[in-house]
Design a protein around this motif. Structure first.
Motif, PDB file in Angstrom:
ATOM      1  N   SER A  19       0.833  -1.210   0.000  1.00  0.00           N
ATOM      2  CA  SER A  19       0.000   0.000   0.000  1.00  0.00           C
ATOM      3  C   SER A  19       0.862   1.253   0.000  1.00  0.00           C
ATOM      4  CB  SER A  19      -0.921   0.001   1.228  1.00  0.00           C
ATOM      5  OG  SER A  19      -1.855  -1.045   1.155  1.00  0.00           O
ATOM      6  N   ARG A  20       1.976   1.200   0.711  1.00  0.00           N
ATOM      7  CA  ARG A  20       2.894   2.338   0.737  1.00  0.00           C
ATOM      8  C   ARG A  20       3.495   2.591  -0.650  1.00  0.00           C
ATOM      9  NH1 ARG A  20       3.795   6.367   3.888  1.00  0.00           N
ATOM     10  NH2 ARG A  20       6.017   6.076   4.268  1.00  0.00           N
ATOM     11  N   GLU A  23       0.951   4.301  -2.673  1.00  0.00           N
ATOM     12  CA  GLU A  23       0.883   5.700  -2.242  1.00  0.00           C
ATOM     13  C   GLU A  23       2.024   6.506  -2.864  1.00  0.00           C
ATOM     14  OE1 GLU A  23       1.049   8.335   1.917  1.00  0.00           O
ATOM     15  OE2 GLU A  23       1.023   6.139   1.994  1.00  0.00           O
ATOM     16  N   GLY A  26       1.238   7.142  -6.500  1.00  0.00           N
ATOM     17  CA  GLY A  26       0.300   8.255  -6.680  1.00  0.00           C
ATOM     18  C   GLY A  26       0.980   9.598  -6.536  1.00  0.00           C
ATOM     19  N   LEU A  27       1.939   9.660  -5.628  1.00  0.00           N
ATOM     20  CA  LEU A  27       2.651  10.916  -5.391  1.00  0.00           C
ATOM     21  C   LEU A  27       3.493  11.310  -6.604  1.00  0.00           C
ATOM     22  CD1 LEU A  27       2.923  12.984  -3.100  1.00  0.00           C
ATOM     23  CD2 LEU A  27       4.920  11.721  -2.282  1.00  0.00           C
ATOM     24  N   MET A  60       9.693   8.761   1.597  1.00  0.00           N
ATOM     25  CA  MET A  60       8.895   7.539   1.473  1.00  0.00           C
ATOM     26  C   MET A  60       9.736   6.382   0.972  1.00  0.00           C
ATOM     27  SD  MET A  60       5.142   8.693   0.078  1.00  0.00           S
ATOM     28  CE  MET A  60       4.549   7.005   0.184  1.00  0.00           C
TER      29      MET A  60
END
Length: 233
Positions: A19-20, A23, A26-27, A60
């Motif tokens: 999931s990270r 994410e 998407g960023l 991230m």
């Protein structure tokens, strides 16, 4: 502790780190859109937003790598589970590099603006290529989430479209420069930007290759497309 319980915990950890990665994807997708908008509108604020987002992207990447290292140390996975964790690490690195390319575009936009009045750059084709690259990255992330090898193969084929778009764009820039020496400087700027866009497509392709590696256990990097298709059978 039962093997079933350990397996459940491992699956939960894999789901969290995956999931990270989504994410992060998407960023960087947002970074690409902002960078292209900054180019088309010569927008200083949006270009600066791309640069500030890069800090979050880098953080991230470090967090995901740290979590992956922890999972590997504690779970000592083998076979497909280990391939999955290795592929997630490589996908994360590719996404971070996509962010780097978006940052390059934003920095070039700021350089063009700061050098004086924004030049009338023939950038329509570049926006088309950017849309292709962004779409390819989105498809690669979706395919990675589903471990869809059929979609991965389609992405490998689509990357050729971006390469052809880039080659055609370079030929057009050469024509501009030959016809009008005043176009040399802005054309070189666009060449730099076009190469950044092409690399975004390359990173999407790399992620697609990782999907095949996870599912089929075959490393298809630098392998001709017809041989990749034979691996899929």
């Amino acid at each position: 502790m039962s093997d079933k319980h350990l397996s459940s915990q491992f699956d939960s950890e894999l789901g969290a780190v995956s999931s990270r990665v989504m994410e992060l994807g998407g960023l960087v997708e947002s970074q690409i859109r902002q960078a292209v908008y900054a180019l088309s509108e010569f927008n200083v604020d949006v270009a600066k937003q791309v640069l500030s987002t890069e800090v979050s992207v880098n953080a991230m990447e470090v967090d995901i790598d740290r979590e992956l290292s922890s999972i590997i140390a504690r779970r000592q996975p083998t076979a497909r589970d280990l391939r999955l964790l290795m592929a997630i690490s490589k996908a994360t690195a590719n996404l971070e590099r996509v962010g780097d390319e978006a940052e390059k575009i934003a920095r070039m936009v700021l350089s063009i603006i700061n050098s004086g009045a924004p030049r009338a750059l023939p950038s329509l084709e570049l926006r088309v290529a950017s849309d292709l690259a962004s779409s390819l990255l989105r498809k690669a992330l979706d395919a990675f989430a589903r471990l869809d090898t059929t979609a991965a193969l389609s992405i490998l084929k689509e990357d050729d479209l971006i390469d052809r778009e880039f080659d055609g764009f370079v030929r057009k820039l050469i024509t501009y420069m030959m016809e009008d020496p005043r176009m040399i400087s802005p054309s070189l700027d666009l060449l730099f930007l076009a190469k950044a866009v092409e690399r975004i497509g390359d990173h999407a392709k790399n992620i697609a290759e990782l999907i095949i590696y996870i599912v089929k256990g075959a490393d298809v990097r630098h392998v001709p497309l017809d041989q990749v298709e034979s691996v899929m059978k």
